[in-house]
Design a protein around this motif. Structure first.
Motif, PDB file in Angstrom:
ATOM      1  N   PHE A 209      33.104  12.797 -30.516  1.00 57.32           N
ATOM      2  CA  PHE A 209      33.694  10.975 -30.838  1.00 57.32           C
ATOM      3  C   PHE A 209      33.670  11.679 -32.595  1.00 57.32           C
ATOM      4  CE2 PHE A 209      33.499   7.433 -28.247  1.00 57.32           C
ATOM      5  CZ  PHE A 209      33.129   8.463 -26.886  1.00 57.32           C
ATOM      6  N   GLY A 210      35.259  11.000 -33.096  1.00 57.52           N
ATOM      7  CA  GLY A 210      35.069  10.579 -34.448  1.00 57.52           C
ATOM      8  C   GLY A 210      33.993   9.708 -34.788  1.00 57.52           C
ATOM      9  N   ARG A 211      34.487   9.873 -37.193  1.00 51.64           N
ATOM     10  CA  ARG A 211      33.291   8.578 -36.572  1.00 51.64           C
ATOM     11  C   ARG A 211      33.438   7.309 -37.197  1.00 51.64           C
ATOM     12  NH1 ARG A 211      30.052  11.277 -40.227  1.00 51.64           N
ATOM     13  NH2 ARG A 211      29.426   9.434 -41.816  1.00 51.64           N
TER      14      ARG A 211
ATOM     15  N   GLN B 198      35.543  -0.324 -30.021  1.00 47.87           N
ATOM     16  CA  GLN B 198      34.977  -0.707 -29.549  1.00 47.87           C
ATOM     17  C   GLN B 198      34.271  -2.255 -30.366  1.00 47.87           C
ATOM     18  OE1 GLN B 198      31.864   1.597 -30.953  1.00 47.87           O
ATOM     19  NE2 GLN B 198      30.243   0.697 -30.079  1.00 47.87           N
TER      20      GLN B 198
ATOM     21  N   LYS C 196      30.229  -5.280 -27.365  1.00 46.19           N
ATOM     22  CA  LYS C 196      30.555  -5.057 -25.980  1.00 46.19           C
ATOM     23  C   LYS C 196      31.009  -3.266 -26.172  1.00 46.19           C
ATOM     24  CE  LYS C 196      34.123  -9.326 -25.458  1.00 46.19           C
ATOM     25  NZ  LYS C 196      35.274  -9.638 -25.176  1.00 46.19           N
ATOM     26  N   GLY C 197      31.426  -2.843 -25.008  1.00 45.32           N
ATOM     27  CA  GLY C 197      30.958  -1.681 -25.180  1.00 45.32           C
ATOM     28  C   GLY C 197      32.181  -0.769 -25.274  1.00 45.32           C
ATOM     29  N   LEU C 198      32.692   0.481 -25.345  1.00 47.91           N
ATOM     30  CA  LEU C 198      33.734   1.016 -25.519  1.00 47.91           C
ATOM     31  C   LEU C 198      35.330   1.230 -24.196  1.00 47.91           C
ATOM     32  CD1 LEU C 198      31.868   4.155 -26.848  1.00 47.91           C
ATOM     33  CD2 LEU C 198      33.403   3.141 -28.326  1.00 47.91           C
TER      34      LEU C 198
ATOM     35  N   LYS D  72      44.658   7.757 -23.016  1.00 48.11           N
ATOM     36  CA  LYS D  72      44.892   9.371 -23.068  1.00 48.11           C
ATOM     37  C   LYS D  72      46.169  10.307 -22.693  1.00 48.11           C
ATOM     38  CE  LYS D  72      44.278   8.967 -18.166  1.00 48.11           C
ATOM     39  NZ  LYS D  72      42.820   9.307 -17.138  1.00 48.11           N
TER      40      LYS D  72
ATOM     41  N   PHE E  73      37.810   4.766 -32.248  1.00 49.78           N
ATOM     42  CA  PHE E  73      37.160   6.095 -32.005  1.00 49.78           C
ATOM     43  C   PHE E  73      38.154   6.954 -31.827  1.00 49.78           C
ATOM     44  CE2 PHE E  73      32.949   5.207 -33.843  1.00 49.78           C
ATOM     45  CZ  PHE E  73      32.625   4.219 -32.937  1.00 49.78           C
TER      46      PHE E  73
ATOM     47  N   TYR F 253      39.126   5.165 -28.220  1.00 48.94           N
ATOM     48  CA  TYR F 253      39.122   4.080 -27.896  1.00 48.94           C
ATOM     49  C   TYR F 253      39.262   3.204 -28.685  1.00 48.94           C
ATOM     50  CZ  TYR F 253      36.893   6.844 -23.628  1.00 48.94           C
ATOM     51  OH  TYR F 253      36.174   7.190 -21.889  1.00 48.94           O
TER      52      TYR F 253
ATOM     53  N   LEU G 223      38.573   2.385 -23.249  1.00 49.12           N
ATOM     54  CA  LEU G 223      39.479   3.487 -23.663  1.00 49.12           C
ATOM     55  C   LEU G 223      41.198   3.077 -23.621  1.00 49.12           C
ATOM     56  CD1 LEU G 223      40.850   5.859 -23.041  1.00 49.12           C
ATOM     57  CD2 LEU G 223      41.207   5.639 -21.122  1.00 49.12           C
TER      58      LEU G 223
ATOM     59  N   ARG H  64      38.424  16.434 -25.683  1.00 45.82           N
ATOM     60  CA  ARG H  64      38.023  16.710 -24.820  1.00 45.82           C
ATOM     61  C   ARG H  64      38.470  18.333 -24.497  1.00 45.82           C
ATOM     62  NH1 ARG H  64      38.127  13.799 -19.215  1.00 45.82           N
ATOM     63  NH2 ARG H  64      39.901  15.058 -19.163  1.00 45.82           N
TER      64      ARG H  64
ATOM     65  N   GLY I  53      33.460  17.773 -18.950  1.00 46.71           N
ATOM     66  CA  GLY I  53      34.155  16.317 -19.422  1.00 46.71           C
ATOM     67  C   GLY I  53      33.768  16.622 -20.364  1.00 46.71           C
ATOM     68  N   ARG I  54      32.634  16.676 -21.849  1.00 43.86           N
ATOM     69  CA  ARG I  54      31.691  16.312 -22.659  1.00 43.86           C
ATOM     70  C   ARG I  54      33.124  15.653 -23.300  1.00 43.86           C
ATOM     71  NH1 ARG I  54      27.506  19.788 -26.152  1.00 43.86           N
ATOM     72  NH2 ARG I  54      27.002  17.824 -27.532  1.00 43.86           N
ATOM     73  N   LEU I  55      32.905  14.376 -23.755  1.00 45.27           N
ATOM     74  CA  LEU I  55      33.784  14.235 -24.931  1.00 45.27           C
ATOM     75  C   LEU I  55      33.213  14.078 -26.668  1.00 45.27           C
ATOM     76  CD1 LEU I  55      34.391  11.076 -23.258  1.00 45.27           C
ATOM     77  CD2 LEU I  55      35.564  12.226 -23.122  1.00 45.27           C
TER      78      LEU I  55
END
Lengths: 113, 117
Positions: free
Chosen positions: B107-109, B38, B42-44, B49, B90, B36, B46, B94, B103-105
């Motif tokens: 995330f890396g830092r 960012q 603004k929003g994340l 994948k 990021f 993703y 995609l 999943r 479907g939990r994601l």
């Protein structure tokens, strides 16, 4: 193009006060997520809804945080009382089904003084 | 347990040069992997994948990533950086969970990409 809406975009509050954030997912998306993103880190899931039901709130600090999605559409995340460590970006995301991507809103940046 | 490690917190490149953002993951059998982006305020969004099809995945804006199971890596690349690529990236995993719809994601830092003119 449909988007996830969040409000407010920015919120400044004093510790011990109550705050609330609102999210309107993309129309028709049954799954809704709230994430918290602390500065310098990736988002972490707080709570996940499937329609109006909570399916995962294992990371939600339930002593002060609550979330609801009463009609299975828009959702509210509340913090009461806010603490200094709650300063972060709160992101909402929605998803149509398990094989589709999550679409993220612009977030609400919370500052607790 | 699942985790994502982004090996660089900051990457700086000159416009027109290649971009490499590194990601290693730890997860259960057959995870799905995502990148993703960012942009400020603004929003994340995609980028791309991987979901157990082709190991080389092409995304938007000229980005691609290669899934290497033996190395547990999913590095993001782009042949030629553009000024508009400057953003936070990021890497996300999943985990596969048969029968689950969570479907939990994870995330890396994040890696902050700076592009110099």
């Amino acid at each position: 193009e449909a988007e996830v809406a969040q409000s407010p975009r920015y919120k400044i509050t004093e510790k011990s006060q109550a705050v609330a954030f609102w999210c309107d997912p993309i129309s028709g998306h049954a799954t809704l997520y709230w994430y918290r993103q602390i500065l310098g880190q990736g988002p972490e899931l707080l709570v996940q809804f499937q329609d109006e039901s909570v399916v995962d709130d294992s990371q939600l600090p339930k002593d002060r945080f609550s979330a609801e999605r009463l009609k299975g559409v828009d959702s509210t995340l509340k913090i009461q009382p806010a603490e200094l460590g709650d300063s972060a970006m709160y992101l909402c995301a929605s998803r149509a089904d398990q094989d589709n991507e999550q679409f993220f809103g612009p977030g609400t940046r919370l500052t607790v003084l | 347990a699942q985790s994502v490690t982004q090996l660089d917190s900051h990457v700086s490149v000159s416009e027109g040069t290649p971009v490499l953002l590194r990601c290693n993951y730890s997860s259960s059998y057959s995870p799905s992997l995502f990148w993703y982006v960012q942009h400020p305020n603004k929003g994340l969004q995609l980028l791309l994948k991987y979901t157990s099809a082709a190991t080389l995945v092409k995304g938007i804006n000229g980005f691609e990533a290669e899934f290497k199971k033996s190395e547990t890596s999913f590095h993001l690349t782009k042949p030629s950086a553009h000024m508009s690529d400057a953003a936070e990236y990021f890497c996300v995993v999943r985990p596969f969970d048969r029968g689950s719809t969570l479907g939990r994601l994870y995330f890396g830092r994040g890696t902050q990409l700076t592009v110099w003119p």
